[in-house]
Write an enzyme that holds these catalytic residues in place. Structure first.
Site, PDB file in Angstrom:
ATOM      1  N   GLU A 118     -51.032  77.850   7.234  1.00  0.00           N
ATOM      2  CA  GLU A 118     -50.414  77.668   5.907  1.00  0.00           C
ATOM      3  C   GLU A 118     -51.108  76.539   5.150  1.00  0.00           C
ATOM      4  OE1 GLU A 118     -46.077  77.715   6.080  1.00  0.00           O
ATOM      5  OE2 GLU A 118     -46.121  79.803   6.731  1.00  0.00           O
ATOM      6  N   GLU A 176     -47.135  85.396  11.310  1.00  0.00           N
ATOM      7  CA  GLU A 176     -45.730  84.947  11.294  1.00  0.00           C
ATOM      8  C   GLU A 176     -44.940  85.974  10.500  1.00  0.00           C
ATOM      9  OE1 GLU A 176     -44.815  80.866  10.186  1.00  0.00           O
ATOM     10  OE2 GLU A 176     -46.626  80.145  11.204  1.00  0.00           O
TER      11      GLU A 176
HETATM   12  O1  AHR Z   1     -41.956  79.523  11.847  1.00  0.00           O
HETATM   13  C1  AHR Z   1     -41.484  78.380  11.218  1.00  0.00           C
HETATM   14  C2  AHR Z   1     -42.463  77.845  10.176  1.00  0.00           C
HETATM   15  O2  AHR Z   1     -42.607  78.772   9.145  1.00  0.00           O
HETATM   16  C3  AHR Z   1     -43.873  77.608  10.641  1.00  0.00           C
HETATM   17  O3  AHR Z   1     -44.020  76.381  11.264  1.00  0.00           O
HETATM   18  C4  AHR Z   1     -44.646  77.655   9.372  1.00  0.00           C
HETATM   19  O4  AHR Z   1     -45.973  78.083   9.573  1.00  0.00           O
HETATM   20  C5  AHR Z   1     -43.852  78.592   8.485  1.00  0.00           C
HETATM   21  O5  AHR Z   1     -43.629  78.075   7.248  1.00  0.00           O
END
Ligand code: AHR
Length: 517
Positions: free
Chosen positions: A196, A318
């Site tokens: 991110e 994610e």
């Molecule tokens: O999964 C939780 C968080 O969500 C992670 O650390 C981040 O990459 C995303 O914003």
């Protein structure tokens, strides 16, 4: 056009013949299968130093009264082994860009204690570090995916980490690994260059990040036959400009770009309860979950423009639901319950990923234990398997299987500001002579009569077909500590093999896994 005609006919028939039970035909188009394999990595997991994902979840330490093997919690380990986890991402997430790997090696008593600033300021004692993670992956038989620190680290730090893990030379760094108890280097394929980068990973522009990626990638080297697969930090869901700029500026210097997409109702204020929600809220969540499909299509369209030969993969490293934390738990620990709603979000999402495996080569649900849409929840020495766990278990047959296209008509059962919700979701694959079909009926009220047909698979006998179902009495049912599981797969018998195919009665809010030998 044909399917519109079909839907109108169907609607008229139902209006004028109320007793008539509509039947939807699902056609497995095995004649059009082209050898496209569903990568096992679509079933990837994500583990972050966040809340009790690592400490209390995967790891309890050797001296814990909770049964463990060398510090790894046994109940959790055994449950994950059963899932055949193909790949696990670590150490974050946001934590990755605050993580300095040297803090987590060497004698545990000497390891640095730091504040986990992203996640509630919890004290991190680094007792779970590189050795503990990579050994866990070896024991689970899964590929490690290391997420490197670009936000607050340096190219030198990441380069040395790679050397520490993978070099068989006698350099000072490789000797340090030996001194810490590991003679042979590990195999590490997947390397994330930051996480991110547009947010917690450094608040960068895509232009700036692209240059950093090129710089970091120069110094992260392949040692003695270990070939790194380098992953760029990709877009936050529909930030198509991020993909455009990275594809233009990094291009095929990266092996993959990883988008993040959460089924979250908002990024400011309450995201809603994990267990206490209305039917409309359920459909809204599903609308958001299936809206990943046009989002993926658009990212792929941009990638196709710059990389028509599909040399750069798209990962969804994610994804999953994000609700309010359970009442009374630390808001920074993202501990949420998991209901039949989460199971349906999981099945429809996996169905979508299967369709795009020409480009999508990995997906990592967030996260494996005790955080967001987990497989497993723990409390002290207790453990529950979530409804989402059961979807991953039922779907594991698709790992490495040949994707079979399917065709069926759907209607919209609901719509919301997050998007429309289709009445049906189906996926199919073939491996070792077995065809596996998963059918999700997301409708809260109505069962469906389905006819499953295929092109060339030939005649099927009743004994060739077996099925399991995941369903619940209520959509917000979940599995609680110390209580009998309310959501767990059961054998399913409500189908009939006929000359036309397999007739299935799919109850409301159900996921049915069918295996045809
Ligand atoms: O999964 C939780 C968080 O969500 C992670 O650390 C981040 O990459 C995303 O914003």
């Amino acid at each position: 056009m044909k399917s519109h005609y079909y839907l109108i006919t169907l609607a008229l028939a139902l209006t004028f013949c109320p007793g008539l039970q509509a039947q939807t035909t699902i056609r497995i188009k095995d004649s059009e299968a082209n050898g496209q394999i569903i990568p096992k990595e679509i079933y990837g997991q994500f583990s972050e130093h966040l809340g009790s994902c690592i400490y209390g979840g995967l790891w309890v330490g050797k001296d814990s009264p909770i049964p463990n093997k060398d510090g790894y919690r046994l109940d959790v380990f055994n449950a994950l082994k059963e899932l055949q986890v193909p790949v696990m991402r670590w150490p974050g997430g946001c934590f990755a860009d605050d993580y300095h790997w040297m803090d987590g090696i060497g004698p545990v008593k000497d390891r640095a204690k730091i504040s986990n600033n992203n996640w509630g300021g919890t004290l991190e004692d680094n007792s779970f570090g590189t050795h503990e993670f990579l050994n866990l992956c070896e024991m689970l038989g899964c590929e490690p995916y290391i997420s490197g620190n670009v936000g607050s680290g340096t190219p030198e730090e990441l380069a040395k980490w790679v050397e520490y893990m993978t070099s068989s030379s006698h350099s000072t760094v490789a000797e340090m690994r030996r001194a810490n108890g590991r003679e042979e280097p590990w195999k590490v394929k997947f390397l994330g260059i930051g996480n991110e980068a547009w947010g917690c990973g450094g608040n960068m522009t895509p232009e700036y990040y692209s240059n950093l990626f090129r710089r970091y990638t120069t110094y992260t080297r392949d040692y003695n036959g270990n070939r790194l697969y380098k992953i760029a930090s990709g877009a936050s869901d529909t930030d198509y400009n991020w993909t455009e700029v990275c594809m233009k500026n990094i291009g095929t210097q990266m092996d993959a770009i990883a988008v993040h997409y959460y089924t979250a109702m908002t990024w400011s204020g309450s995201k809603g309860s994990a267990t206490n929600f209305t039917d409309q809220e359920y459909y809204r969540a599903l609308g958001r979950a299936v809206a990943i499909e046009p989002c993926i299509q658009k990212h792929i369209e941009i990638m196709d423009k710059y990389d028509p030969q599909s040399r750069v993969d798209l990962l969804v490293d994610e994804w999953g639901t994000w609700w309010d934390v359970e009442p009374g738990t630390d808001p920074g620990h993202l501990f949420q319950q998991n209901t039949m709603r989460d199971a349906i979000v999981a099945s429809v999402s996996l169905d979508i990923f299967h369709k795009y495996t020409r480009r999508i080569k990995m997906a990592n649900i967030a996260q494996v234990v005790n955080v967001l849409q987990s497989m497993i929840l723990t409390k002290g020495d207790q453990m529950v398997l979530t409804p989402t766990y059961h979807v991953f278990e039922m779907y594991k047959v698709h790992q490495g299987a040949e994707f079979l296209p399917v065709e069926y008509a759907t209607t919209q059962i609901a719509t919301s500001d997050k998007g429309p919700v289709p009445s049906l979701s189906v996926t199919a694959s073939r491996k070792d002579g077995v065809v596996n079909v998963d059918i999700t009926n997301p409708d809260l009220k109505n069962g469906q009569t389905l006819l499953l047909t295929w092109d060339n698979l030939g005649k099927v006998k009743k004994g060739d077909v077996s099925a399991r179902i995941l369903t619940a009495d209520k959509i917000n049912d979940y599995n609680d500590f110390g209580k009998k599981a309310k959501v767990a797969p059961e054998s399913f018998k409500d189908f009939k093999v006929t000359d036309e195919g397999i007739e299935i009665k799919a109850p409301a809010m159900s996921i049915i896994a069918i295996a045809i030998k």
